[in-house]
Design a protein around this motif. Structure first.
Motif, PDB file in Angstrom:
ATOM      1  N   SER A  65     -35.850  58.067  23.902  1.00  0.00           N
ATOM      2  CA  SER A  65     -36.399  58.340  22.201  1.00  0.00           C
ATOM      3  C   SER A  65     -35.891  57.534  21.607  1.00  0.00           C
ATOM      4  O   SER A  65     -35.917  57.085  20.723  1.00  0.00           O
ATOM      5  N   LYS A  68     -37.367  54.758  19.124  1.00  0.00           N
ATOM      6  CA  LYS A  68     -38.185  55.159  18.179  1.00  0.00           C
ATOM      7  C   LYS A  68     -37.873  55.367  17.008  1.00  0.00           C
ATOM      8  O   LYS A  68     -38.806  54.554  16.278  1.00  0.00           O
ATOM      9  N   SER A 129     -38.480  64.758  17.341  1.00  0.00           N
ATOM     10  CA  SER A 129     -38.863  63.540  18.574  1.00  0.00           C
ATOM     11  C   SER A 129     -39.959  63.421  19.515  1.00  0.00           C
ATOM     12  O   SER A 129     -40.512  63.423  20.405  1.00  0.00           O
ATOM     13  N   LYS A 254     -31.110  59.403  15.825  1.00  0.00           N
ATOM     14  CA  LYS A 254     -32.162  59.022  16.908  1.00  0.00           C
ATOM     15  C   LYS A 254     -30.894  60.191  18.590  1.00  0.00           C
ATOM     16  O   LYS A 254     -30.464  59.056  18.729  1.00  0.00           O
TER      17      LYS A 254
END
Length: 414
Positions: A65, A68, A129, A254
């Motif tokens: 992720s 992202k 997320s 993140k």
């Protein structure tokens, strides 16, 4: 025999005389060691792009992720350009809603037929997320996730990242997705090197530092059924979270987790008047240890703070000589150096990319970087922007045509 001893004495004298030179070179290039429990990692200064620590920086790894960051950069760009608004409402497809029933695929419950604002989905994708939220936003911006993936690839190429493997907008393995949600092979997974991730993060935070207002939120309030449910951020280093440490005020950025990627984390925190970015890819440890990526990140942040100083090494208005050429410093130079390091041992070169501090040589502005820091700088370049060239036209303006008409009339009459 006497000649032999004379030569030996001369050689020893030369060695003794040059020892300070060798010592200063070693001192400039050396750094304290760190055993980072991760496949790859990095710490760099977000403002200057200077790399303070790196491990396997060119090794391409699955990113989960962390994908992202690119996805939500493009969503932020669309918001700033007015192509979408935070108040726009979206509804999930059946496939996107079904994914939210599987905790391994996404974590914020979405219902078919229910409308969610862009703002709600944007926060859900950053803070917890949510894969389905990222997919809905990608559909909104580009019309489809496949079209959005092409936008992602083009953006990375513009940033000088030529060999990225980007197949979907969420970071999941393609095998977990409906065929309309990805490009590439059915079992493909997004992959980048740590250097690539560093370049991406610098671009994103250079352009939209306000993203940190969202990523620093420790809680997400999100509508679920007939109530508002509160979710904890997946970033456990934020204030109020279980891995928070006073003095290390992380405000982003993140997490990333898949079977291929392991447990990874990109962190950001202010330090010594600047901003440091930490990257830990595939943290090592027990499979049931949910905190190992954050402990590795803390270890990396402590390593920087305990062993390095962020120092002014050249003052604005001063002069230096590089390869017999004189440079006037337009912008003070600040560099991370090992503690107790003599900054006079630093050497400088003209920058080969878009990083560095500005100086003037022969009335021309150039950028300089320190040439002998231990880990160098990110391979950063500004985005390629196509300049619009306006062609000159030979067509005369209406006023010129009127003046010309009366000139001709005057000549004919008189």
């Amino acid at each position: 025999m006497k000649k032999f001893f004379k030569k030996l004495t001369l050689i020893m004298s030369l060695i003794i005389l040059t020892l300070p030179l060798f010592a200063s070179t070693v001192q400039a290039d050396s750094q304290p060691s760190l055993d980072l429990n991760a496949t790859a990692g990095m710490a760099f200064d977000e403002n200057s792009g200077q790399v303070i620590y790196s491990k396997n920086a060119n090794q391409k790894v699955a990113i989960g992720s962390i994908t992202k960051i690119i996805t939500l950069y493009l969503v932020t760009k669309a918001l700033k350009e007015g192509k979408i608004t935070e108040q726009d409402t979206l509804q999930p497809t059946q496939a996107q809603a079904d994914m939210t029933k599987d905790n391994e695929l996404t974590n914020v419950k979405l219902d078919v037929g229910r409308s969610y604002t862009v703002k709600q989905l944007y926060e859900a994708a950053w803070i917890v997320s949510s894969n389905s939220a990222a997919m809905m936003l990608a559909d909104k911006v580009a019309g489809s996730q496949q079209a959005f993936v092409k936008m992602m690839r083009k953006t990375l190429k513009n940033w000088g990242i030529k060999d990225a493997e980007i197949n979907n907008v969420s970071g999941l393995n393609n095998s977990d997705l409906d065929s309309s949600m990805y490009l590439g092979n059915a079992d493909g997974e997004n992959k980048l090197s740590t250097n690539d991730i560093g370049v991406i993060v610098k671009h994103v935070l250079d352009q939209y530092p306000e993203i940190l207002k969202t990523t620093s939120m420790a809680k997400l309030d999100f509508p679920a059924d007939n109530e508002t449910k509160t979710y904890n951020s997946l970033n456990l280093l934020l204030k109020g979270q279980r891995d928070y440490q006073a003095g290390y005020e992380f405000d982003g950025l993140k997490t990333g987790t898949t079977k291929q990627a392991g447990e990874s984390f990109v962190g950001t925190l202010p330090m010594n008047g600047t901003r440091v970015v930490t990257i830990v890819m595939n943290a090592q440890g027990e499979s049931n240890d949910a905190d190992k990526r954050f402990r590795s990140t803390q270890k990396l942040a402590h390593y920087v703070k305990d062993n390095f100083e962020y120092k002014e090494t050249l003052k604005k208005g001063s002069e230096i000589t590089i390869n017999k050429k004189k440079y006037e410093i337009n912008q003070s130079s600040y560099i991370w150096v090992p503690k107790n390091f003599n900054v006079e041992n630093l050497s400088y070169n003209e920058s080969s990319n878009d990083l560095g501090f500005t100086a003037k040589r022969n009335k021309q502005t150039v950028k300089l970087i320190a040439a002998n820091t231990a880990s160098g700088y990110l391979p950063f370049k500004k985005a390629d922007v196509k300049k619009v060239i306006h062609k000159k036209t030979s067509q005369k303006s209406w006023w010129d045509q009127i003046v010309e008409f009366f000139n001709h009339l005057w000549k004919r009459l008189f």
